[in-house]
Design an enzyme around this catalytic site. Structure first.
Site: not given
Length: 384
Positions: A328-331
């Site tokens: 995930a790009a948010c991690h």
């Protein structure tokens, strides 16, 4: 970008030409405040109403159920806060605290696989003593939440269960309908919350698989515009952004018309990708989302190429044409995915994970280029 093959569609997607045109037309001709009663305002309001109809049709909902927010994070946060506020306004009337008992708190059930838009808010609610939170573990056989484990986590003060419809890393589809049906069938007793709301973040599912809110039975469903991609809800309020709403409405119209074609095309290319991976890296692969008893999104392949030097971020750094991610790009992009670890994937394999997520325009010719790019990257790392 010329020569680049983009396989990070689970992070975000390029706009379809029709969507761009809808946004531009709205900005040119429907610039009025949709709350105003004059012609310019009415034009904007009519465009928003049409977009709302398009979204509702895609989701099998009523247009009056659709509420537009500024994004998925706001939508998820507002729904969680709404559940907390509902508990304190309605559910605590018969629970007056005594000198020996503190004011009761609402209880929310979730999992650690949720998007940060959900989990960060849940952590905040817990840290500030606004709610009690339970995280149901993922089944290490299926890689998903199991109904019996969700039911086992329910308490007398449970007010909400929030479970994403499809995971953005593994692509595994969660049994949201089964969870909702089981919760709605529960008999609540005196002293317990009369109703447990169910919310699903469907951002990754829209445009890839059929999503019908009435079939799922959930109380709240959120969707994100940049992935086609809003909120199905009943209790929220907002300020409207006419241009972006117009674009979302057009995107939903395209999904309604073409979903079967989109789904088939993505699945064929995904399967072709996995076949070519097997041919190129025989005995050297671990598919992290292909687990017994589970189904996946048609566009998602989470794979590890086994080898001491083949950590996912190293492989991608050596690729010349592939644009993808390790999760995930948010991690954090250089750590093993907590979601893969939660499904029982060993850390040594999780560190090598690549999330290859295809789009509607991805072709088998693109896949051939990606395979060659990965092959050259792996050769370079193994020889370094």
């Amino acid at each position: 970008m010329d020569g680049v093959i983009y396989l990070d569609y689970n992070a975000t997607t390029p706009l379809e030409p029709e969507v761009v045109e809808s946004i531009q037309d709205a900005l040119k001709s429907a610039w009025g405040n949709p709350s105003s009663s004059h012609h310019a305002g009415k034009s904007a309001k009519a465009l928003i109403d049409q977009a709302r109809e398009n979204v509702a049709r895609m989701l099998g909902a009523k247009s009056s159920d659709i509420v537009f927010t500024s994004g998925g994070t706001e939508a998820d946060n507002m729904i969680l806060q709404t559940a907390v506020e509902y508990f304190h306004k309605v559910c605590t009337k018969s629970r007056t605290p005594s000198r020996d008992h503190a004011k009761p708190l609402p209880h929310i059930i979730s999992s650690h696989m949720e998007h940060p838009a959900v989990n960060v808010m849940l952590q905040h609610l817990q840290d500030t003593s606004q709610a009690e939170i339970s995280y149901v573990p993922l089944c290490k056989v299926t890689g998903r939440l199991e109904v019996k484990d969700v039911l086992a986590a329910i308490r007398s003060n449970t007010i909400m269960v929030t479970v994403m419809l499809a995971n953005n890393e593994t692509g595994i589809i969660q049994p949201v309908k089964e969870i909702n049906d089981a919760i709605k069938a529960l008999t609540r007793h005196p002293g317990e919350t009369e109703r447990i709301f169910v919310h699903t973040d469907a951002a990754q599912a829209i445009g890839k698989i059929p999503v019908d809110v009435h079939e799922l039975g959930v109380d709240y469903l959120t969707v994100v515009g940049h992935k086609v991609r809003l909120v199905f809800a009943r209790l929220l309020y907002l300020t409207e952004n006419t241009g972006m709403i117009a674009g979302l409405g057009k995107a939903c119209e395209l999904v309604t018309k073409n979903l079967a074609m989109y789904q088939q095309q993505m699945e064929e290319c995904r399967d072709y990708l996995e076949t070519k991976l097997h041919e190129t890296f025989p005995g050297q692969l671990h598919f992290n989302g292909k687990l017994p008893g589970s189904t996946r999104l048609p566009n998602t392949c989470n794979v590890s190429i086994l080898g001491d030097k083949l950590q996912g971020h190293n492989v991608l750094a050596r690729c010349q044409r592939l644009q993808a991610s390790v999760g995930a790009a948010c991690h954090a992009q250089n750590r093993p995915s907590s979601i893969l670890l939660a499904t029982g994937i060993p850390e040594s394999i999780a560190r090598n994970a690549l999330r290859l997520s295809l789009g509607r325009s991805t072709t088998k010719a693109d896949v051939d280029i990606v395979i060659e790019d990965l092959h050259q990257a792996v050769l370079a790392l193994n020889n370094s």
